[in-house]
Every structure is written in structure tokens, then in C-alpha cells.
Design a protein around this motif. Sequence first.
Motif, short mmCIF file in Angstrom:
data_model
loop_
_atom_site.label_atom_id
_atom_site.label_comp_id
_atom_site.label_asym_id
_atom_site.label_seq_id
_atom_site.Cartn_x
_atom_site.Cartn_y
_atom_site.Cartn_z
N ALA A 53 0.82 -1.21 0.00
CA ALA A 53 0.00 0.00 0.00
C ALA A 53 0.86 1.26 0.00
N ASN A 54 2.02 1.20 0.66
CA ASN A 54 2.92 2.36 0.70
C ASN A 54 3.74 2.51 -0.57
N GLY A 55 3.67 1.52 -1.46
CA GLY A 55 4.42 1.58 -2.70
C GLY A 55 5.86 1.13 -2.57
N GLU A 56 6.19 0.46 -1.48
CA GLU A 56 7.56 -0.03 -1.28
C GLU A 56 7.86 -1.22 -2.19
N ILE A 57 6.85 -2.00 -2.49
CA ILE A 57 7.02 -3.16 -3.38
C ILE A 57 5.94 -3.09 -4.47
#
Length: 70
Positions: A53-57
Motif C-alpha cells: 500500500a505504501n508503494g515499497e514493493i
Amino acid sequence: MHDFHFFGGGWMMFFWWFLIIALIVIIVKAFFSSTKQNSNNESPLEILKRRYANGEIDKEEFEERKKELL
């Protein structure tokens, strides 16, 4: 000169300053330890969802790791 009547005078002034600083340190430590406990309660799947959700993956990595966990 200075009378230090505000804190009780003399050595009592140092006692009050020590007490104030000690209370601040205790409050800060309690705040950070409660933050750590909340993050430790997350399951690996919840951590994975949060990272996605945070865009880390990306979606591909999310799906691969999700399969490994389940």
C-alpha cells in the motif's frame, strides 16, 4: 542577587530540575516503547500489505511473497 524562591531555593532547585528532566525522559521512553509494541503485533501478511500500500514493493513482488507466506 538570586534568591531562588521559585523552586524552594538552593539545593532544592537542583532537585526539582532533576525531577522534571527525569519525568520527561520517562514519558518519552514510554511513548517510544508503546510505538514499538504496536508495530510488533502486526502479522507478516499485514506488514506485506502495508508495504504494498505504501508503494515499497510492486504487485509482482507482493504476489510472490504472499504465496510464500500462505
